[in-house]
Write a protein that holds these residues in place. Structure first.
Motif, PDB file in Angstrom:
ATOM      1  N   ASP A  48       0.824  -1.205   0.000  1.00 45.83           N
ATOM      2  CA  ASP A  48       0.000   0.000   0.000  1.00 45.83           C
ATOM      3  C   ASP A  48       0.859   1.257   0.000  1.00 45.83           C
ATOM      4  O   ASP A  48       0.610   2.195  -0.772  1.00 45.83           O
ATOM      5  N   TYR A  49       1.879   1.293   0.845  1.00 41.26           N
ATOM      6  CA  TYR A  49       2.707   2.498   0.973  1.00 41.26           C
ATOM      7  C   TYR A  49       3.459   2.792  -0.327  1.00 41.26           C
ATOM      8  O   TYR A  49       3.488   3.924  -0.807  1.00 41.26           O
ATOM      9  N   LEU A  50       4.058   1.777  -0.929  1.00 44.63           N
ATOM     10  CA  LEU A  50       4.831   1.981  -2.149  1.00 44.63           C
ATOM     11  C   LEU A  50       3.946   2.416  -3.310  1.00 44.63           C
ATOM     12  O   LEU A  50       4.345   3.253  -4.142  1.00 44.63           O
ATOM     13  N   GLU A  51       2.733   1.872  -3.375  1.00 43.65           N
ATOM     14  CA  GLU A  51       1.866   2.231  -4.496  1.00 43.65           C
ATOM     15  C   GLU A  51       1.328   3.656  -4.374  1.00 43.65           C
ATOM     16  O   GLU A  51       0.888   4.232  -5.363  1.00 43.65           O
ATOM     17  N   ARG A  52       1.383   4.247  -3.192  1.00 42.20           N
ATOM     18  CA  ARG A  52       1.028   5.664  -3.066  1.00 42.20           C
ATOM     19  C   ARG A  52       1.973   6.542  -3.879  1.00 42.20           C
ATOM     20  O   ARG A  52       1.626   7.651  -4.260  1.00 42.20           O
ATOM     21  N   TYR A  53       3.180   6.044  -4.104  1.00 37.60           N
ATOM     22  CA  TYR A  53       4.199   6.816  -4.819  1.00 37.60           C
ATOM     23  C   TYR A  53       4.365   6.328  -6.260  1.00 37.60           C
ATOM     24  O   TYR A  53       5.395   6.559  -6.883  1.00 37.60           O
ATOM     25  N   GLY A  54       3.335   5.640  -6.749  1.00 33.29           N
ATOM     26  CA  GLY A  54       3.324   5.278  -8.155  1.00 33.29           C
ATOM     27  C   GLY A  54       4.024   3.981  -8.499  1.00 33.29           C
ATOM     28  O   GLY A  54       4.129   3.634  -9.681  1.00 33.29           O
ATOM     29  N   LEU A  55       4.507   3.237  -7.518  1.00 36.67           N
ATOM     30  CA  LEU A  55       5.175   1.970  -7.800  1.00 36.67           C
ATOM     31  C   LEU A  55       4.138   0.862  -7.994  1.00 36.67           C
ATOM     32  O   LEU A  55       3.030   0.939  -7.480  1.00 36.67           O
ATOM     33  N   LYS A  56       4.524  -0.149  -8.719  1.00 37.00           N
ATOM     34  CA  LYS A  56       3.683  -1.331  -8.911  1.00 37.00           C
ATOM     35  C   LYS A  56       4.216  -2.457  -8.037  1.00 37.00           C
ATOM     36  O   LYS A  56       5.349  -2.906  -8.207  1.00 37.00           O
ATOM     37  N   VAL A  57       3.387  -2.884  -7.094  1.00 40.57           N
ATOM     38  CA  VAL A  57       3.801  -3.894  -6.121  1.00 40.57           C
ATOM     39  C   VAL A  57       2.788  -5.027  -6.109  1.00 40.57           C
ATOM     40  O   VAL A  57       1.584  -4.789  -6.015  1.00 40.57           O
ATOM     41  N   LYS A  58       3.279  -6.243  -6.195  1.00 42.53           N
ATOM     42  CA  LYS A  58       2.402  -7.406  -6.227  1.00 42.53           C
ATOM     43  C   LYS A  58       2.799  -8.399  -5.140  1.00 42.53           C
ATOM     44  O   LYS A  58       3.987  -8.671  -4.935  1.00 42.53           O
ATOM     45  N   ILE A  59       1.801  -8.915  -4.425  1.00 47.30           N
ATOM     46  CA  ILE A  59       2.022  -9.981  -3.455  1.00 47.30           C
ATOM     47  C   ILE A  59       1.647 -11.317  -4.087  1.00 47.30           C
ATOM     48  O   ILE A  59       0.565 -11.454  -4.669  1.00 47.30           O
ATOM     49  N   ILE A  60       2.528 -12.287  -3.978  1.00 51.78           N
ATOM     50  CA  ILE A  60       2.234 -13.643  -4.426  1.00 51.78           C
ATOM     51  C   ILE A  60       2.436 -14.575  -3.245  1.00 51.78           C
ATOM     52  O   ILE A  60       3.555 -14.744  -2.751  1.00 51.78           O
ATOM     53  N   ASN A  61       1.359 -15.160  -2.781  1.00 52.56           N
ATOM     54  CA  ASN A  61       1.429 -16.104  -1.666  1.00 52.56           C
ATOM     55  C   ASN A  61       1.789 -17.477  -2.226  1.00 52.56           C
ATOM     56  O   ASN A  61       0.909 -18.291  -2.526  1.00 52.56           O
ATOM     57  N   ILE A  62       3.086 -17.693  -2.371  1.00 52.77           N
ATOM     58  CA  ILE A  62       3.570 -18.941  -2.958  1.00 52.77           C
ATOM     59  C   ILE A  62       3.099 -20.145  -2.141  1.00 52.77           C
ATOM     60  O   ILE A  62       2.679 -21.174  -2.688  1.00 52.77           O
ATOM     61  N   ALA A  63       3.146 -20.027  -0.832  1.00 49.29           N
ATOM     62  CA  ALA A  63       2.735 -21.145   0.028  1.00 49.29           C
ATOM     63  C   ALA A  63       1.290 -21.537  -0.252  1.00 49.29           C
ATOM     64  O   ALA A  63       0.969 -22.734  -0.360  1.00 49.29           O
ATOM     65  N   ASN A  64       0.420 -20.551  -0.356  1.00 46.81           N
ATOM     66  CA  ASN A  64      -0.991 -20.843  -0.589  1.00 46.81           C
ATOM     67  C   ASN A  64      -1.229 -21.392  -1.987  1.00 46.81           C
ATOM     68  O   ASN A  64      -2.053 -22.302  -2.165  1.00 46.81           O
ATOM     69  N   ARG A  65      -0.529 -20.855  -2.980  1.00 46.93           N
ATOM     70  CA  ARG A  65      -0.674 -21.388  -4.346  1.00 46.93           C
ATOM     71  C   ARG A  65      -0.266 -22.860  -4.383  1.00 46.93           C
ATOM     72  O   ARG A  65      -0.883 -23.670  -5.077  1.00 46.93           O
ATOM     73  N   MET A  66       0.765 -23.226  -3.639  1.00 44.96           N
ATOM     74  CA  MET A  66       1.217 -24.622  -3.598  1.00 44.96           C
ATOM     75  C   MET A  66       0.190 -25.507  -2.899  1.00 44.96           C
ATOM     76  O   MET A  66      -0.007 -26.667  -3.280  1.00 44.96           O
ATOM     77  N   LEU A  67      -0.474 -24.963  -1.879  1.00 45.70           N
ATOM     78  CA  LEU A  67      -1.511 -25.716  -1.182  1.00 45.70           C
ATOM     79  C   LEU A  67      -2.749 -25.906  -2.042  1.00 45.70           C
ATOM     80  O   LEU A  67      -3.352 -26.979  -2.064  1.00 45.70           O
ATOM     81  N   LEU A  68      -3.135 -24.843  -2.735  1.00 43.58           N
ATOM     82  CA  LEU A  68      -4.365 -24.890  -3.530  1.00 43.58           C
ATOM     83  C   LEU A  68      -4.249 -25.827  -4.721  1.00 43.58           C
ATOM     84  O   LEU A  68      -5.231 -26.432  -5.141  1.00 43.58           O
ATOM     85  N   ASN A  69      -3.039 -25.955  -5.256  1.00 44.49           N
ATOM     86  CA  ASN A  69      -2.851 -26.750  -6.471  1.00 44.49           C
ATOM     87  C   ASN A  69      -1.590 -27.609  -6.328  1.00 44.49           C
ATOM     88  O   ASN A  69      -0.474 -27.085  -6.377  1.00 44.49           O
ATOM     89  N   PRO A  70      -1.756 -28.912  -6.145  1.00 49.22           N
ATOM     90  CA  PRO A  70      -0.584 -29.792  -6.005  1.00 49.22           C
ATOM     91  C   PRO A  70       0.349 -29.737  -7.205  1.00 49.22           C
ATOM     92  O   PRO A  70       1.533 -30.086  -7.082  1.00 49.22           O
ATOM     93  N   ASN A  71      -0.154 -29.298  -8.343  1.00 43.61           N
ATOM     94  CA  ASN A  71       0.662 -29.243  -9.557  1.00 43.61           C
ATOM     95  C   ASN A  71       1.184 -27.840  -9.856  1.00 43.61           C
ATOM     96  O   ASN A  71       1.775 -27.605 -10.918  1.00 43.61           O
ATOM     97  N   PHE A  72       0.962 -26.909  -8.924  1.00 46.63           N
ATOM     98  CA  PHE A  72       1.447 -25.546  -9.139  1.00 46.63           C
ATOM     99  C   PHE A  72       2.968 -25.565  -9.271  1.00 46.63           C
ATOM    100  O   PHE A  72       3.686 -26.064  -8.406  1.00 46.63           O
ATOM    101  N   ASP A  73       3.464 -25.009 -10.376  1.00 44.11           N
ATOM    102  CA  ASP A  73       4.899 -25.020 -10.695  1.00 44.11           C
ATOM    103  C   ASP A  73       5.531 -23.721 -10.201  1.00 44.11           C
ATOM    104  O   ASP A  73       5.409 -22.679 -10.836  1.00 44.11           O
TER     105      ASP A  73
END
Length: 600
Positions: A48-73
């Motif tokens: 949130d703080y970085l995007e106030r200054y025009g930056l593009k910031v993305k969160i990727i919950n790798i742990a959750n993606r691995m849990l949701l899909n056993p075949n997640f690469d």
């Protein structure tokens, strides 16, 4: 799309989908699974703080993606990311293995892209982390939003030799390590979002991805929300990495800082726009003092409050406090970590250091003034606790239940202090003084411990009263006895009772089998572990309590789809306007400075 920063949340053990890991009850009393896929709320504040200054910031919950899909690469996902920098949280120490392994994968596919680490555990082990070839920076302290912006600015401007003026930064150059002084300790939290739900919703629409930022598995079906009320602590519990002494040692924070009631009320108002799930207030708001509590509760009274509010209590609360809560909101609950039924142990450890009579009196006051749910947590593995003391926890539950008119609004839980004794806590720093024997000292010790097949051998400690074997036995025996108590008093159904009893029995059986496997030649171990992996996975979650016992009644999880879409569109419009201002120079990311008042 190319991002300025991609924040990755790791699993505890990177290859948990392949490894045979009997994690037992280590996550049974938290929303996430043994993979600890729930990321720290600080990630959303950074985004949130970085995007106030025009930056593009993305969160990727790798742990959750691995849990949701056993075949997640994972490697394919990371290889395809285009970003100027990666950030990985190592806040909770159980992520010691997964975090570093993710960093190695990043460097495999993006050798020239900087990798940043942050979080309380990163701060504690910063000198070890910076020696890994896959880690370029460690941003230390409990509030790093501005520091990360300063670092990204320097990287953007190719100022790669001038990091000396960024406080709290650990970095390296030409095989030399630099540890800038930890002086940035902000005395106000109001310019940051804890957590940044606006950022999360906006990013879903902005980056067209729902799965990447999900906080934990099952969040869509049961979206717990939380608000961080403070940083630092006025209490000094011996085993807590967030205690007063731990914060001062690790983060140079010498005093508590609270978010203002105004900001918390704004957060509550926003949360109830998209969900009716309970809102947890993390940490005891009474640490802010009477005027602070009065201002906050008066604000709640004036709101059209629809969500249940859950309060943490660190010490005794009188009847007037509960009367005030009842007057301020339609529905509230409380959480109490008693840890022990023995008054002397509680007093020694610092957690709820009042008498048992006062504990019961407090619970009676809460019930009298319409508290909807009370969660009581007991613990095994604390200082001066022997096996008999652990079993007395269940005896105390019997007393509480009787003295509180057998109220069905009280829920009882027992869990081990696991898997690790918190670095920075008084007990970790002075184990002999406070009754502990440590098995793990360095980050590599903890990384190796997380890969032990049995949670008994993951434990990083023994106490002056119990070995690891005895801690495990006390955990299962007290959990089994508590399960019987709950069924006998109709607190749980027969189905829940049977399931928990079965899982405890199987858990004890697996511990014996794992002990036997441990004595096999290395050539045979992996085959034997593989044989029981599927069985173990089935009991690795909710092994000592029912899966729904911790849940609150939620009649409406989300606002309707049009409402969510409206919120997303509203936030995107604000983002577009902000972007225009950045391009016109009205918002300059390079003008962010740290005021001298925030230097300690």
């Amino acid at each position: 799309m190319k991002y300025d920063l991609v924040l990755l949340h790791p699993p505890t053990v990177y290859d948990f989908r392949k490894e045979m890991l009997f994690t037992g009850p280590i996550s049974d009393v938290v929303p996430s699974s043994p993979v600890f896929e729930m990321y720290p709320i600080g990630l959303t504040s950074i985004g949130d703080y970085l995007e106030r200054y025009g930056l593009k910031v993305k969160i990727i919950n790798i742990a959750n993606r691995m849990l949701l899909n056993p075949n997640f690469d994972v490697e394919k996902k990371i290889k395809g990311i285009k970003t100027k920098a990666f950030g990985i949280d190592l806040h909770w120490l159980p992520h010691a293995n997964g975090s570093v392994e993710l960093a190695k994968i990043i460097k495999k596919y993006h050798p020239d892209t900087p990798v940043l680490f942050g979080g309380l555990s990163s701060t504690y082990f910063h000198k070890e982390l910076i020696e890994y070839p896959c880690i370029d920076f460690v941003v230390r302290g409990d509030t790093t939003e501005k520091l990360i912006l300063m670092l990204l600015n320097k990287l953007e401007n190719k100022e790669n030799d001038s990091f000396f003026d960024i406080p709290n930064l650990t970095w390296k150059r030409n095989n030399q390590y630099f540890y800038n002084e930890l002086t940035y300790v902000p005395d106000s939290l109001d310019e940051f979002e804890f957590p940044g739900y606006r950022y999360i919703i906006r990013s879903v629409f902005k980056y067209f991805n729902l799965l990447d930022p999900l906080p934990y598995k099952g969040w869509i079906q049961y979206p717990n929300t939380a608000i961080l009320t403070s940083k630092g602590c006025t209490y000094n519990c011996l085993i807590c990495g967030g205690s007063k002494n731990a914060y001062e040692l690790n983060c140079n924070r010498k005093k508590l800082v609270m978010r203002s009631p105004k900001k918390m009320l704004e957060d509550i108002a926003f949360i109830q726009r998209f969900t009716r799930a309970p809102i947890f207030l993390l940490n005891d708001i009474r640490q802010g003092g009477k005027e602070y509590v009065d201002e906050f509760l008066s604000g709640l009274e004036k709101m059209d409050l629809k969500n249940e509010i859950v309060f943490e209590l660190f010490n005794y609360a009188d009847e007037e406090f509960f009367r005030r809560l009842d007057r301020a909101m339609p529905k509230y609950s409380i959480e109490l970590t008693l840890e022990s039924a023995d008054e002397d142990i509680r007093k020694y450890n610092g957690k709820l250091p009042c008498t048992n009579t006062k504990v019961i009196e407090m619970l009676q006051y809460a019930l009298k003034h319409n508290c909807a749910k009370i969660d009581l947590f007991f613990m095994t593995g604390i200082p001066n606790q022997d096996y008999e003391s652990a079993m007395r926890n269940v005896d105390f539950c019997e007393i509480i239940h009787k003295e509180c008119d057998e109220s069905s609004r009280i829920s009882y839980f027992v869990a081990p202090l696991s898997p690790f004794l918190d670095p920075g806590s008084p007990a970790f720093e002075n184990p002999d003084k406070y009754g502990y024997k440590k098995f793990c000292y360095t980050l590599e010790d903890f990384r190796a411990a997380m890969k032990q097949p049995s949670w008994k051998n993951m434990l990083s400690y023994e106490t002056n009263k119990m070995t690891r074997e005895e801690i495990v036995r006390a955990t299962y025996d007290s959990a089994l006895r508590l399960n019987e108590f709950k069924f006998r008093h109709n607190i749980i159904t027969k189905d829940v009772y049977d399931e928990v009893a079965h899982k405890i029995s199987k858990s004890v059986e697996f511990l014996h089998r794992l002990d036997e496997i441990e004595h096999l030649p290395d050539s045979l171990k992996s085959d034997e572990l593989a044989k029981i992996k599927d069985e173990v996975d089935k009991i690795n979650r909710h092994s000592i309590c029912g899966k729904n016992e911790l849940k609150w009644e939620v009649k409406k999880l989300f606002a309707d789809i049009p409402s969510l879409t409206y919120i997303g569109a509203e936030l995107l419009v604000t983002e577009i306007i902000k972007g225009i201002k950045c391009r016109l120079g009205k918002i300059d990311r390079n003008m962010v400075v740290i005021s001298k008042s925030n230097h300690k």
